[in-house]
Design a protein around this motif. Structure first.
Motif, PDB file in Angstrom:
ATOM      1  N   SER A 211       0.826  -1.203   0.000  1.00 47.43           N
ATOM      2  CA  SER A 211       0.000   0.000   0.000  1.00 47.43           C
ATOM      3  C   SER A 211       0.866   1.261   0.000  1.00 47.43           C
ATOM      4  CB  SER A 211      -0.928   0.005   1.221  1.00 47.43           C
ATOM      5  OG  SER A 211      -1.817  -1.089   1.165  1.00 47.43           O
ATOM      6  N   VAL A 212       1.964   1.224   0.765  1.00 48.57           N
ATOM      7  CA  VAL A 212       2.895   2.359   0.810  1.00 48.57           C
ATOM      8  C   VAL A 212       3.481   2.605  -0.579  1.00 48.57           C
ATOM      9  CG1 VAL A 212       5.176   3.052   1.654  1.00 48.57           C
ATOM     10  CG2 VAL A 212       3.454   2.232   3.259  1.00 48.57           C
ATOM     11  N   GLU A 213       3.879   1.529  -1.257  1.00 47.72           N
ATOM     12  CA  GLU A 213       4.442   1.684  -2.606  1.00 47.72           C
ATOM     13  C   GLU A 213       3.399   2.217  -3.574  1.00 47.72           C
ATOM     14  OE1 GLU A 213       7.631   1.590  -3.488  1.00 47.72           O
ATOM     15  OE2 GLU A 213       7.879   1.335  -1.330  1.00 47.72           O
ATOM     16  N   TRP A 214       2.165   1.802  -3.411  1.00 49.16           N
ATOM     17  CA  TRP A 214       1.078   2.278  -4.254  1.00 49.16           C
ATOM     18  C   TRP A 214       0.850   3.779  -4.029  1.00 49.16           C
ATOM     19  CZ3 TRP A 214      -3.705   4.534  -3.899  1.00 49.16           C
ATOM     20  CH2 TRP A 214      -4.565   4.392  -5.003  1.00 49.16           C
ATOM     21  N   LEU A 215       1.000   4.229  -2.769  1.00 50.99           N
ATOM     22  CA  LEU A 215       0.770   5.636  -2.430  1.00 50.99           C
ATOM     23  C   LEU A 215       1.944   6.544  -2.773  1.00 50.99           C
ATOM     24  CD1 LEU A 215      -0.965   5.258   1.058  1.00 50.99           C
ATOM     25  CD2 LEU A 215      -2.022   6.074  -1.057  1.00 50.99           C
ATOM     26  N   ARG A 216       3.136   5.968  -2.949  1.00 45.87           N
ATOM     27  CA  ARG A 216       4.343   6.788  -3.136  1.00 45.87           C
ATOM     28  C   ARG A 216       4.231   7.784  -4.302  1.00 45.87           C
ATOM     29  NH1 ARG A 216       9.240   6.491  -1.119  1.00 45.87           N
ATOM     30  NH2 ARG A 216       8.870   4.441  -0.220  1.00 45.87           N
ATOM     31  N   PRO A 217       3.889   7.360  -5.539  1.00 45.07           N
ATOM     32  CA  PRO A 217       3.830   8.344  -6.629  1.00 45.07           C
ATOM     33  C   PRO A 217       2.748   9.401  -6.425  1.00 45.07           C
ATOM     34  CG  PRO A 217       3.110   6.171  -7.389  1.00 45.07           C
ATOM     35  CD  PRO A 217       3.660   6.000  -6.008  1.00 45.07           C
ATOM     36  N   ILE A 218       1.621   8.981  -5.819  1.00 48.31           N
ATOM     37  CA  ILE A 218       0.556   9.948  -5.531  1.00 48.31           C
ATOM     38  C   ILE A 218       1.061  10.977  -4.526  1.00 48.31           C
ATOM     39  CG2 ILE A 218      -1.749  10.198  -4.509  1.00 48.31           C
ATOM     40  CD1 ILE A 218      -2.290   7.304  -5.491  1.00 48.31           C
ATOM     41  N   SER A 219       1.774  10.512  -3.507  1.00 45.51           N
ATOM     42  CA  SER A 219       2.297  11.402  -2.458  1.00 45.51           C
ATOM     43  C   SER A 219       3.313  12.379  -3.027  1.00 45.51           C
ATOM     44  CB  SER A 219       2.926  10.580  -1.331  1.00 45.51           C
ATOM     45  OG  SER A 219       1.972   9.715  -0.764  1.00 45.51           O
ATOM     46  N   GLU A 220       4.179  11.902  -3.915  1.00 48.39           N
ATOM     47  CA  GLU A 220       5.165  12.793  -4.548  1.00 48.39           C
ATOM     48  C   GLU A 220       4.463  13.884  -5.338  1.00 48.39           C
ATOM     49  OE1 GLU A 220       7.579  10.114  -6.834  1.00 48.39           O
ATOM     50  OE2 GLU A 220       8.905   9.644  -5.126  1.00 48.39           O
ATOM     51  N   TRP A 221       3.425  13.502  -6.085  1.00 46.68           N
ATOM     52  CA  TRP A 221       2.683  14.476  -6.889  1.00 46.68           C
ATOM     53  C   TRP A 221       2.006  15.510  -5.988  1.00 46.68           C
ATOM     54  CZ3 TRP A 221      -2.445  15.957  -7.409  1.00 46.68           C
ATOM     55  CH2 TRP A 221      -2.748  16.723  -8.539  1.00 46.68           C
TER      56      TRP A 221
END
Length: 196
Positions: free
Chosen positions: A101-111
């Motif tokens: 889940s953390v990996e899934w959220l990473r690109p969204i969080s960066e954006w």
């Protein structure tokens, strides 16, 4: 004001650190990992977890809504630190699912970190925060009955996350969008309820 340029990625990193090298991670460990950063990060990230593979576990959206409601209530009452009952803190989650889940959220969080910043900060001030907490509590109440409809719990969780992001970045414009989103969700829910 502290630099917010990587605020959400820092939170994602805290969750990752709390989960790595384990078979399971307790909900309490995730709460403790977020506690020092305040309510904004927790209210931004926890609802987003519902959109990840963990959100597909039956009962998980309701469990998440309960945790978010406890945090919102404590914030509304002026408490500085998080709290959750021991039975909730002891709930185990598969660490591999949390890390996925953390990996899934990473690109969204960066954006999100790139796009959001402080603006109309007075709207996100104490009065706005209290109003947001009251709306978040109402949204949390809508989650358990929505679990019977596939993906329906995502709508209130997204709106809660918008409020959390507004608190994290002191973004009054985003908080206004949260209120609008909550109004739309309430209108749609009322139509669905009365139509059924």
């Amino acid at each position: 004001m502290a630099d917010q340029s990587s605020a959400l990625m820092d939170v994602i990193g805290e969750i990752k650190d709390a989960s790595e090298g384990k078979d399971t991670v307790e909900v309490g460990q995730l709460i403790d990992a977020l506690d020092e950063r305040g309510y904004g990060p927790a209210l931004a990230v926890l609802p987003l977890i519902e959109l990840t593979p963990l959100g597909g576990i039956p009962g998980f959206p309701t469990l998440l809504a309960l945790l978010v409601a406890i945090l919102a209530l404590r914030m509304l009452m002026g408490y500085a630190h998080f709290w959750a009952p021991n039975w909730l803190r002891r709930r185990d989650l598969g660490a591999s699912k949390v890390l996925k889940s953390v990996e899934w959220l990473r690109p969204i969080s960066e954006w999100i970190d790139e796009k959001l910043h402080a603006r109309l900060s007075r709207v996100a001030g104490p009065t706005g925060q209290k109003l947001a907490c009251a709306v978040i509590l109402c949204l949390c109440l809508s989650v358990p009955p929505l679990e019977v409809v596939p993906f329906a719990t995502s709508a209130p969780m997204i709106v809660i996350s918008i409020f959390g992001l507004a608190l994290l970045y002191r973004d009054g414009l985003l908080m206004l969008l949260g209120f609008i989103g909550a109004g739309i969700a309430a209108f749609a829910g009322a139509n669905l309820f009365f139509a059924g």
